[in-house]
Design a protein around this motif. Sequence first.
Motif, mmCIF file in Angstrom:
data_model
loop_
_atom_site.group_PDB
_atom_site.id
_atom_site.type_symbol
_atom_site.label_atom_id
_atom_site.label_comp_id
_atom_site.label_asym_id
_atom_site.label_seq_id
_atom_site.Cartn_x
_atom_site.Cartn_y
_atom_site.Cartn_z
ATOM 1 N N LYS A 19 0.847 -1.206 0.000
ATOM 2 C CA LYS A 19 0.000 0.000 0.000
ATOM 3 C C LYS A 19 0.877 1.247 0.000
ATOM 4 N N LYS A 20 1.901 1.240 0.810
ATOM 5 C CA LYS A 20 2.789 2.394 0.912
ATOM 6 C C LYS A 20 3.479 2.693 -0.418
ATOM 7 N N ARG A 21 3.837 1.621 -1.154
ATOM 8 C CA ARG A 21 4.518 1.795 -2.443
ATOM 9 C C ARG A 21 3.547 2.066 -3.582
ATOM 10 N N GLY A 22 2.242 1.910 -3.320
ATOM 11 C CA GLY A 22 1.252 2.064 -4.375
ATOM 12 C C GLY A 22 1.215 0.868 -5.308
ATOM 13 N N GLU A 23 1.620 -0.281 -4.804
ATOM 14 C CA GLU A 23 1.650 -1.513 -5.602
ATOM 15 C C GLU A 23 0.373 -2.316 -5.340
ATOM 16 N N PRO A 24 -0.453 -2.577 -6.347
ATOM 17 C CA PRO A 24 -1.729 -3.251 -6.130
ATOM 18 C C PRO A 24 -1.595 -4.641 -5.502
ATOM 19 N N ILE A 25 -2.508 -4.930 -4.609
ATOM 20 C CA ILE A 25 -2.587 -6.225 -3.919
ATOM 21 C C ILE A 25 -3.559 -7.124 -4.680
ATOM 22 N N ASP A 45 -1.296 -12.735 -3.654
ATOM 23 C CA ASP A 45 -1.022 -12.207 -2.317
ATOM 24 C C ASP A 45 -1.897 -12.845 -1.246
ATOM 25 N N ILE A 46 -3.213 -12.880 -1.516
ATOM 26 C CA ILE A 46 -4.160 -13.376 -0.511
ATOM 27 C C ILE A 46 -5.042 -14.444 -1.140
ATOM 28 N N LEU A 47 -5.122 -15.587 -0.467
ATOM 29 C CA LEU A 47 -6.042 -16.661 -0.860
ATOM 30 C C LEU A 47 -7.176 -16.661 0.155
ATOM 31 N N CYS A 48 -8.323 -16.213 -0.289
ATOM 32 C CA CYS A 48 -9.476 -16.067 0.599
ATOM 33 C C CYS A 48 -10.438 -17.230 0.403
ATOM 34 N N VAL A 49 -10.620 -18.016 1.435
ATOM 35 C CA VAL A 49 -11.565 -19.130 1.370
ATOM 36 C C VAL A 49 -12.964 -18.545 1.449
ATOM 37 N N SER A 50 -13.572 -18.362 0.288
ATOM 38 C CA SER A 50 -14.867 -17.694 0.215
ATOM 39 C C SER A 50 -16.004 -18.683 0.425
ATOM 40 N N GLU A 201 -7.718 6.344 0.105
ATOM 41 C CA GLU A 201 -6.941 7.568 0.320
ATOM 42 C C GLU A 201 -6.879 7.973 1.786
ATOM 43 N N THR A 202 -7.913 7.626 2.553
ATOM 44 C CA THR A 202 -8.008 8.155 3.909
ATOM 45 C C THR A 202 -7.709 7.142 5.002
ATOM 46 N N LEU A 203 -7.840 5.843 4.731
ATOM 47 C CA LEU A 203 -7.534 4.841 5.743
ATOM 48 C C LEU A 203 -6.078 4.399 5.616
ATOM 49 N N PRO A 204 -5.406 4.162 6.725
ATOM 50 C CA PRO A 204 -4.003 3.728 6.663
ATOM 51 C C PRO A 204 -3.835 2.233 6.384
ATOM 52 N N ILE A 205 -4.938 1.517 6.253
ATOM 53 C CA ILE A 205 -4.880 0.079 5.997
ATOM 54 C C ILE A 205 -5.248 -0.191 4.529
ATOM 55 N N PRO A 206 -4.829 -1.338 3.993
ATOM 56 C CA PRO A 206 -5.165 -1.660 2.605
ATOM 57 C C PRO A 206 -6.673 -1.792 2.398
ATOM 58 N N VAL A 207 -7.164 -1.177 1.329
ATOM 59 C CA VAL A 207 -8.573 -1.265 0.935
ATOM 60 C C VAL A 207 -8.626 -2.055 -0.371
ATOM 61 N N ILE A 208 -9.438 -3.106 -0.381
ATOM 62 C CA ILE A 208 -9.513 -4.019 -1.516
ATOM 63 C C ILE A 208 -10.858 -3.863 -2.220
ATOM 64 N N ASP A 217 -6.521 -0.197 -3.038
ATOM 65 C CA ASP A 217 -5.146 -0.690 -2.886
ATOM 66 C C ASP A 217 -4.968 -2.085 -3.474
ATOM 67 N N GLY A 218 -6.056 -2.719 -3.855
ATOM 68 C CA GLY A 218 -5.979 -4.051 -4.431
ATOM 69 C C GLY A 218 -7.330 -4.478 -4.956
ATOM 70 N N VAL A 219 -7.365 -5.661 -5.545
ATOM 71 C CA VAL A 219 -8.598 -6.178 -6.158
ATOM 72 C C VAL A 219 -8.800 -7.632 -5.742
ATOM 73 N N HIS A 220 -10.063 -7.945 -5.479
ATOM 74 C CA HIS A 220 -10.489 -9.300 -5.130
ATOM 75 C C HIS A 220 -11.426 -9.794 -6.228
ATOM 76 N N ILE A 221 -11.257 -11.057 -6.633
ATOM 77 C CA ILE A 221 -12.213 -11.659 -7.538
ATOM 78 C C ILE A 221 -12.447 -13.106 -7.126
ATOM 79 N N ILE A 222 -13.624 -13.602 -7.438
ATOM 80 C CA ILE A 222 -13.969 -14.991 -7.131
ATOM 81 C C ILE A 222 -13.419 -15.871 -8.244
ATOM 82 N N SER A 223 -12.666 -16.883 -7.888
ATOM 83 C CA SER A 223 -11.962 -17.686 -8.889
ATOM 84 C C SER A 223 -12.909 -18.280 -9.921
ATOM 85 N N SER A 224 -14.071 -18.718 -9.509
ATOM 86 C CA SER A 224 -15.010 -19.325 -10.461
ATOM 87 C C SER A 224 -15.527 -18.306 -11.465
ATOM 88 N N ASP A 225 -15.553 -17.020 -11.090
ATOM 89 C CA ASP A 225 -15.985 -15.988 -12.037
ATOM 90 C C ASP A 225 -14.977 -15.810 -13.168
#
Length: 302
Positions: A19-25, A45-50, A201-208, A217-225
């Motif tokens: 997030k600090k570097r502006g590199e998408p998650i 980066d993140i494997l989310c068991v949906s 822009e306003t939160l100090p934590i990553p926003v997906i 700060d990043g993008v989430h998608i459902i693998s089946s989609d």
Amino acid sequence: MADKPARKKVTINTLMAKKKRGEPITQLAAYDYRTAVVADRLGMDILCVSDTGGMILFGHQSTVSVSFDEVMMMSQAIDRGSKYGLRMVDMPYWSFHVSKEQAIENAGRFVHEANAEVMKCEGNRHHAANIEAIVNAGVPVQGHIGITPMRMPQLGGFIAQGKTAKRAKELIDDAKAMYDAGCFSLLCEVTTHEVAEYLAETLPIPVISLGAGNRADGVHIISSDLFHLWEEHVPKHSRIYTDLIPIMEDVITRYMKDVVERDYPGPAETIHMAPEELETFAREMKWERKLEEIKSGAKKAG
């Protein structure tokens, strides 16, 4: 060509640095072993068991009916298939809503029984107290606002959230409550682009972003989609990269045809006994048809 550097384990600090570097998650909803293996080795980066996996794998028509045990089963599969990506579990319906004690117990079970590293909890400011209890117990949480499938009746269905200034302000309040509860990250599902952009822009934590534009700060998608494996509905925000349904139909059709025409299994897929063993076997079993076949073959060879 220089060898590719060995991949390092993704941690919350990794995400904060991005997030600090502006590199998408990159965040992927995954729920089976093979998807985890492939996504993990490619650098997800993140494997989310949906809990959406309950719809794809088990036929649920809504995530609300997906059980705790089903999510646990999927979480264990992702653990077996990943080494580097941050392992996140989408806590299912009614698994953290009743009380702080219930929330802590169930989050702890995912950590203990599925080696999960972080949770994802969908809701709003009214769920913040229970989410804070999970965080205080030592389990990091990604908050989830916007379209939250567990609250579809309240939201009026799968309708984009934050289209009016009033509703956008409510979402911002929800997000801030999640942040104040100690969430290390925030997922915006089908909120307007502007809501996710403002929060990033306003939160100090990553926003997906999940269908919330490309300025988070990043993008989430459902693998089946990605592969069009849920034919019943294609969300506006999803992009089908490869439609596997026609491929599956073609393969299964060809398989059935080959079986009907006795073309599969063929010589390349078939194992035979050695001739002497076959003759011994046929004699011991008094398999007269096969003995006649052996004799006929021997005459033709002679």
